[in-house]
Design an enzyme around this catalytic site. Structure first.
Site, mmCIF file in Angstrom:
data_model
loop_
_atom_site.group_PDB
_atom_site.id
_atom_site.type_symbol
_atom_site.label_atom_id
_atom_site.label_comp_id
_atom_site.label_asym_id
_atom_site.label_seq_id
_atom_site.Cartn_x
_atom_site.Cartn_y
_atom_site.Cartn_z
ATOM 1 N N CYS A 76 0.814 -1.220 0.000
ATOM 2 C CA CYS A 76 0.000 0.000 0.000
ATOM 3 C C CYS A 76 0.853 1.279 0.000
ATOM 4 C CB CYS A 76 -0.994 -0.028 1.156
ATOM 5 S SG CYS A 76 -2.286 1.213 0.981
ATOM 6 N N HIS A 163 -3.967 -5.121 0.479
ATOM 7 C CA HIS A 163 -3.476 -5.546 1.795
ATOM 8 C C HIS A 163 -3.547 -7.067 1.948
ATOM 9 C CE1 HIS A 163 -3.038 -1.602 3.751
ATOM 10 N NE2 HIS A 163 -3.972 -1.223 2.891
ATOM 11 N N GLU A 165 -2.520 -8.786 4.300
ATOM 12 C CA GLU A 165 -2.665 -9.161 5.709
ATOM 13 C C GLU A 165 -4.114 -9.182 6.169
ATOM 14 O OE1 GLU A 165 -1.499 -6.401 4.476
ATOM 15 O OE2 GLU A 165 -1.951 -4.624 5.670
ATOM 16 N N ASP A 221 -0.336 -14.586 30.953
ATOM 17 C CA ASP A 221 0.987 -14.049 30.610
ATOM 18 C C ASP A 221 2.006 -14.237 31.734
ATOM 19 O OD1 ASP A 221 -0.396 -13.299 28.390
ATOM 20 O OD2 ASP A 221 -0.534 -11.176 28.922
#
Ligand code: XMP
Length: 505
Positions: A76, A163, A165, A221
């Site tokens: 892009c 794009h 993605e 986490d």
């Protein structure tokens, strides 16, 4: 290792996630903060951007050590940048090119290997490439966008206007694979096991015989970070698990037992009273948060001081926090006030070690699974640091906490029993600061109202309320009103984020 140069696109993180899905390690760096030595990078991807290459605000990357030297895929803004500054022309397009389109011309090129004719792609740009840069060869077009993809002859430089993605680009992952694997020769070797092996070795080297303190929260986490550190340095890892008195029902004891069962060197500290004293009389949500944050640091610091010569602080920071903290200006730079980076108080002069700082949440879970951590623990809903304090609207008392714990436990247990827990991203109960009238037998009651909330989300930034079955809501409501003395009304929150937030405070 793959480098993604960020120009502030809302999609930059998505590029990284797609690349990781291919088991390829990648790193996002702001376009204006390149490492001096790029020899570690086998390929570079330029992201999109909210800016126009024609404007005064255009972002100018230094591509001198990249273009023509390292395989590069410009997406892009990147594609337009190459066109505009390397001999082509970019102009405003007559129509805004946004949404789905199909590639009606695809050249026979390795970039499009196994990408079928008419493949659907996602466009999101308002400028268009009128003429290609010097030495460029056209690789693909759509009906409205002639120059949808090109490459530079004699270089491994590729550019695409769409794009890959974005999920709506149906062959986007294939295209990224073609570029990374077939063109750039990158290995697909970034697996959970490989990550564990490499990280544990790295931690051993970094920490040596020194000691690490780490605050466990019961969440995914910090737990995965602790298990990795434990694998690396064993008893030199000192974990501290603080009960702030605002956890779920029985959570402190249950989680502590679980941690002990995992062989972690953990100390449970019940600081309920210190937190309650600090919260007494506070009604404002931000004041409550600040008080809890302050007391947590005090408690943690007191405990850390008891450990002789600890030199490292372990943290469960994950990659989205890191990206936000280093991000370029631009729309992806929104920083939540409660994120984890930079949480080190000045008075604790410890070095930081963050074993998960390059992982996305889903990768943390996969690493956790490969470490043998209980799937139930890995699948737990997110729970805010200030805990039930921000689900009790207004001031906090121990009695209110106890009451909300009961309600919450009925709701969460119910979700588990009905197989709904894993279909929900986050769920909980909120104690409202109002009483409502009810009847029980011949008696009039005047008791508390609780709200139930269950949302679907991927990262908490946006969320939809979940359409829990009416029968389920009916059963839970009856159970709560019958079993929890002091509650006579249950409501269900049907607001999505935005405009509502997930928590009520
Ligand atoms: P909101 O309410 O902002 O929540 O839509 C988004 C996500 O963040 C969590 N949250 C917090 N987590 N400290 C935390 O550690 C906080 O102060 C806090 N406030 C909200 C919330 O539970 C949801 O997952």
């Amino acid at each position: 290792n793959v480098l993604i140069l960020d120009f502030g696109s809302q999609y930059t993180q998505l590029i990284a996630r797609r690349v990781r899905e291919l088991n390829i390690f990648c790193e996002i760096l702001p376009y204006n903060n390149l490492p001096v030595d790029l020899t570690d990078f086998k390929a570079v991807i330029l992201s999109g951007s909210p800016y126009s290459v024609r404007s005064n605000e255009a972002l100018h990357p230094d591509l001198s050590e990249i273009k023509g030297k390292i395989p590069m895929l410009a997406v892009c803004y990147g594609a337009q940048y190459l066109a505009h500054f390397f001999g082509g022309e970019v102009a405003p397009s007559d129509t805004r090119e946004y949404g789905r389109a199909n590639l009606d011309f695809i050249a026979d090129d390795i970039l499009f290997k196994d990408v079928p004719q008419n493949s659907q792609v996602w466009m999101s740009h308002s400028d268009t490439i009128k003429t290609l840069p010097k030495n460029a060869v056209l690789l693909a077009s759509t009906k409205d966008v002639k120059n949808a993809a090109y490459k530079i002859e004699g270089e491994k430089t590729y550019a695409i206007q769409f794009h890959p993605e974005v999920y709506h680009s149906t062959d986007g992952t294939q295209l990224l694979k073609n570029f990374l694997v077939n063109i750039a020769g990158v290995q697909q070797d970034f697996t959970p096991n490989a990550f564990v092996e490499e990280t544990v070795e790295g931690l051993r080297q970094k920490i040596g015989k020194e000691k690490v303190v780490l605050a466990l929260s019961g969440g995914v986490d910090s737990t995965v970070a602790a298990v990795l550190l434990n694998k690396a340095i064993g008893k030199n890892l000192y974990c501290i698990f603080v009960n702030n008195g605002l956890l779920r029902k029985n959570e402190f004891q249950n989680v502590l037992n679980q941690y002990n069962g995992m062989g972690l060197n953990v100390k449970g500290v019940d600081a309920t009273e210190r937190f309650m004293n600090a919260l007494a009389g506070l009604e404002d949500p931000e004041k409550k948060r600040k008080a809890i944050g302050r007391v947590f640091i005090e408690v943690f610091d007191d405990e850390a001081k008891l450990i002789d010569d600890a030199t490292f602080l372990g943290q469960g920071t994950i990659y989205p926090d890191v990206i936000e903290s280093i991000s370029v200006k631009g729309p992806s730079a929104t920083i939540k006030s409660h994120h984890n980076v930079g949480g080190l108080p000045d008075f604790m002069k410890l070095k930081i070690v963050e074993p998960l700082r390059m992982l996305f949440k889903d990768e943390v879970r996969r690493v956790g699974a490969s470490l043998g951590i209980d799937p139930e623990l890995l699948g737990r809903h997110p729970f805010p640091g200030p805990g039930l304090a921000i689900r009790i609207l207004g001031d906090i008392t121990q009695e209110k906490v106890r009451l909300l714990q009961e309600v919450d436990a009925i709701f969460i247990e119910g979700l588990k029993e009905h197989g709904l827990y894993n279909k929900v991203w986050q769920a909980g109960a909120i104690l409202l600061p109002v009483n409502s009238v009810g009847v029980m037998g011949d008696e009039r009651t005047y008791e508390k109202v609780v709200a139930l909330r269950a949302v679907a989300s991927t990262d908490g930034m946006t969320a939809d309320w979940v359409h829990l079955p009416y029968e389920f809501l009916m059963e839970i409501s009856n159970k709560i009103i019958n079993k929890v003395k002091g509650v006579n009304r249950v409501v269900y929150d049907i607001s999505s984020k935005p405009p509502a937030t997930i928590e009520w405070e």
